[in-house]
Design a protein around this motif. Structure first.
Motif, PDB file in Angstrom:
ATOM      1  N   GLY A   8       0.817  -1.200   0.000  1.00  0.00           N
ATOM      2  CA  GLY A   8       0.000   0.000   0.000  1.00  0.00           C
ATOM      3  C   GLY A   8       0.850   1.249   0.000  1.00  0.00           C
ATOM      4  N   VAL A   9       0.402   2.292  -0.688  1.00  0.00           N
ATOM      5  CA  VAL A   9       1.123   3.565  -0.785  1.00  0.00           C
ATOM      6  C   VAL A   9       0.169   4.706  -0.442  1.00  0.00           C
ATOM      7  N   GLU A  56       2.888   8.349  -7.353  1.00  0.00           N
ATOM      8  CA  GLU A  56       3.651   8.576  -8.571  1.00  0.00           C
ATOM      9  C   GLU A  56       5.164   8.502  -8.364  1.00  0.00           C
ATOM     10  N   GLU A  57       5.621   8.528  -7.102  1.00  0.00           N
ATOM     11  CA  GLU A  57       7.054   8.389  -6.813  1.00  0.00           C
ATOM     12  C   GLU A  57       7.394   6.982  -6.311  1.00  0.00           C
ATOM     13  N   ILE A  58       6.654   6.505  -5.311  1.00  0.00           N
ATOM     14  CA  ILE A  58       6.960   5.212  -4.690  1.00  0.00           C
ATOM     15  C   ILE A  58       6.736   4.053  -5.658  1.00  0.00           C
ATOM     16  N   PHE A  59       5.625   4.063  -6.353  1.00  0.00           N
ATOM     17  CA  PHE A  59       5.265   2.952  -7.230  1.00  0.00           C
ATOM     18  C   PHE A  59       6.308   2.724  -8.327  1.00  0.00           C
ATOM     19  N   THR A  83       2.480   9.890 -14.375  1.00  0.00           N
ATOM     20  CA  THR A  83       3.598   8.980 -14.122  1.00  0.00           C
ATOM     21  C   THR A  83       3.116   7.664 -13.534  1.00  0.00           C
ATOM     22  N   CYS A  84       2.144   7.746 -12.654  1.00  0.00           N
ATOM     23  CA  CYS A  84       1.572   6.547 -12.042  1.00  0.00           C
ATOM     24  C   CYS A  84       0.918   5.679 -13.114  1.00  0.00           C
ATOM     25  N   LEU A  85       0.157   6.290 -14.001  1.00  0.00           N
ATOM     26  CA  LEU A  85      -0.500   5.541 -15.079  1.00  0.00           C
ATOM     27  C   LEU A  85       0.528   4.902 -16.008  1.00  0.00           C
TER      28      LEU A  85
END
Length: 494
Positions: free
Chosen positions: A356-357, A387-390, A416-418
Motif C-alpha cells: 500500500g502507498v 507517482e514516486e513510490i510505485f 507517471t503513475c499511469l
C-alpha cells in the motif's frame, strides 16, 4: 434577444448539469438554474446573461416535476451540501448513472453501446439519510454576536446556522449545542476568516457505526501546546460536558494558525480519552445482494485519517473491489492511494502479498497498526506519493503486480503513475473513483492500447448530493477470451 439582470422568465427544466443545476431554454437560449429539478415549470429571475448562456434564480415552481419531493431539511436550498434533496431518490440514482455514463462518452470517448454492455446497476442505499460518519462544522458569529455552527452556503464561506443536519449522525446536534453553549458561557470567540482573529475554527465529529465510538476534535487558532496544557479557557468544564454524551471515546484539539482554507492542522493533542476510535467494515457477498458474510476488518481512525464517510455503502464498495480483483491467493497486489489501508486489508486475506502507498504519514501509521490488530502479516505500507513510490519500487526493487487497485483523490491518477501501471502490465486493474470526469480521462489513457473495461458500477456513497463513486474492472487485452463490444475510440479489436 438580449436578457437583462432581474428579468422574470418562465422556463421548463429539460435537463440538469453534472453539478445538479437545472437547464431551461428560452427561445433556444439556455439558462442554468440552481434548485430546479428536471421536469419543473418554473419562474426564474435572471442573475447573469452572457452571449450564449445565462444564469437564473428559482423564484417559484409553477408546476412541479413528477420527480420533485418535499425536502427533509428546510435549509437544503441555502446549504451547499444537498444539491438533490428535493429530487426523488429513484431519480437521483438515474441522474448519477447518467452522469458517469455521459462523462465516459464525452471525456473518455467510449461508445454508448459499449457502456450499456459493461455498466451494472447502481448500488443504492436503503436509508439515504444520517449516513455520514464524519462531519466538519465551521464555527462563526451570527448577526446577534453569538457563536453559530453549521455549513457553508453554496459557493461561499457564509455559514448557514444548523446543528441538525439530515445527513449526519444524530449525536452531532447534542455535541454542537454543548460546544456553542460552552463558548457563550466562557466568552470564547469564533474564528473570523477576514481578520484571522478568534479561537474556535471548526468542530470535527467522527463516529464508528459498528463500535458506537465517537471522536470530537476542535480546530483552534491557538499557539502550539505542551502535553497536559489547557488550550481553551474553562477546558475542564467543556470536557466534562462532552464526555457525558453517549458514545464519546476521545476529545482532541487540532492547532491551525494558518490563514488558509485547509481545515485541519497537523498538530493534534488528545485532551480526554482515546486518540483514535475504532470501526469495523464487514465483507459482503456481492452475488447474494450484498448479504453479510460475518468477516470483518477493524480499523483505528484518528482525526487526520481518510476513512470513507458512508460506512454502510463502503462495505458494498469494498466488497465489489474484492470481487472485481478476482484474487485466488497467488497474486501480488498494489493498493495505490491506500489511506489507512481499508481496501488493502480487505484484499489481504485472499492475496499472496499486499503493498500500500499513501502520502499522509499518519494514515500509513494507522494502516500498519490496523494490519497488526487484524493479525494481517502479508501487507506492507510505504509513505510517499503513488507517482514516486510505485515507479521506484518497480524500477529499483523489481516489485511488480498481478493486480493494481487505485483509489485516487478527486484529481485522479498522476500521469507517471499511469505510465508505470502500463509498463508493469498487471493482469487486472480495479479503479475506484470519486470523480467520473477524471476517471474517464484516466481510462482513456489505460484503454488506448493495453486495457479494456470488463465491468463497472456506480455506488451511491453520497445520497442527496451530486457526488457518486464508481468502480471499474480493467483487464489486460492479452487475457481477452472472446470477441466483445469495444469503444469507438479505444480498445479496438485486433
Amino acid at each position: 434577444m438580449v436578457y437583462e439582470k432581474n428579468q422574470l422568465l418562465t422556463v421548463e427544466i429539460t435537463d440538469m448539469t453534472a453539478d445538479g443545476e437545472g437547464i431551461g431554454k428560452v427561445d433556444g437560449y439556455p439558462f442554468f438554474i440552481k434548485d430546479a429539478i428536471i421536469g419543473d415549470q418554473a419562474r426564474i429571475r435572471v442573475t447573469r446573461a452572457k452571449k450564449n448562456y445565462g444564469y437564473g434564480r428559482l423564484e417559484k415552481v409553477l408546476m412541479p416535476s413528477p420527480f420533485r419531493i418535499d425536502a427533509k431539511c428546510s435549509f437544503h436550498r441555502q446549504c451547499g451540501g444537498c444539491q438533490l434533496q428535493a429530487m426523488s431518490y429513484e431519480r437521483q440514482l438515474q441522474f448519477k448513472e447518467d452522469k458517469v455514463k455521459n462523462n465516459l462518452i464525452r471525456i473518455g470517448g467510449f461508445a454508448s453501446e459499449f457502456l450499456d454492455k459493461v455498466m451494472e446497476p447502481i448500488v443504492e442505499m436503503e436509508n439515504p439519510f444520517h449516513y455520514r460518519n464524519k462531519a466538519l462544522y465551521p464555527i462563526g458569529t451570527g448577526r446577534d454576536g453569538k457563536s453559530i455552527a453549521g455549513f457553508y452556503a453554496g459557493r461561499s464561506h457564509n455559514i448557514i446556522a444548523n446543528t441538525d443536519c439530515s445527513l449526519g449522525v444524530y449525536e452531532n446536534k447534542e455535541i454542537l449545542e454543548i460546544i456553542l453553549s460552552y463558548m457563550r458561557e466562557n466568552h470564547v470567540s469564533a474564528y473570523d476568516e477576514a481578520t484571522g482573529q478568534g479561537l474556535v475554527r471548526h468542530v470535527l465529529v467522527r463516529k464508528g457505526f459498528q463500535s458506537g465510538e465517537i471522536m470530537v476534535c476542535l480546530v483552534l487558532n491557538a499557539k502550539s501546546g505542551r502535553k497536559n496544557s489547557d488550550f481553551l479557557p474553562g477546558q475542564a468544564g467543556l470536557v466534562n460536558s462532552l464526555s457525558k454524551v453517549n458514545g464519546i471515546a476521545g476529545i482532541s484539539v487540532s492547532i491551525n494558525r494558518e490563514h488558509t482554507n485547509v481545515i485541519m492542522g497537523k498538530e493534534i493533542h488528545t485532551i480526554w480519552g482515546k486518540k483514535s476510535i475504532q470501526d469495523t467494515i464487514f465483507i459482503r457477498n456481492v452475488e447474494d445482494d450484498f448479504a453479510a458474510t460475518g468477516q470483518g476488518i477493524t480499523f483505528s481512525i484518528s482525526p487526520l485519517s481518510f476513512y470513507q464517510v458512508n460506512p454502510v455503502q463502503t462495505e458494498k464498495l469494498y466488497s465489489l473491489a474484492l470481487s472485481y480483483a478476482e484474487i485466488s491467493g497467488k497474486e501480488t497486489v498494489w493498493d495505490l492511494y491506500c489511506g489507512i489501508g481499508t481496501i488493502s486489508l480487505f484484499l489481504a486475506s485472499n492475496a499472496k502479498q499486499i503493498y500500500g502507498v499513501e502520502i499522509v504519514p499518519q494514515a500509513i501509521d494507522d494502516a500498519k497498526q490496523n494490519a497488526i490488530q487484524n493479525d494481517i502479516k502479508n501487507a506492507q505500507f510505504f509513505v510517499g506519493s503513488a507517482e514516486e513510490i510505485f515507479p521506484e519500487k518497480y524500477a529499483n526493487d523489481g516489485i511488480r503486480a498481478d493486480v493494481v487497485v487505485v483509489d485516487p483523490p478527486r484529481k485522479g491518477c498522476d500521469r507517471t503513475c499511469l505510465e508505470t501501471i502500463l509498463k508493469m502490465a498487471p493482469e487486472r486493474i480495479v479503479y475506484v473513483s470519486c470523480d467520473s470526469a477524471t476517471l474517464a480521462r484516466d481510462l482513456c489513457i489505460l484503454c488506448e492500447d493495453t486495457y479494456e473495461i470488463k465491468r463497472m458500477r456506480a455506488v451511491d456513497m453520497f445520497p442527496m448530493t451530486v457526488h457518486v463513486e464508481t468502480i471499474v474492472l480493467l483487464t489486460h487485452k492479452s487475457l481477452r477470451e472472446s470477441k466483445r463490444w469495444v469503444c469507438e475510440k479505444h480498445c479496438q479489436d485486433a
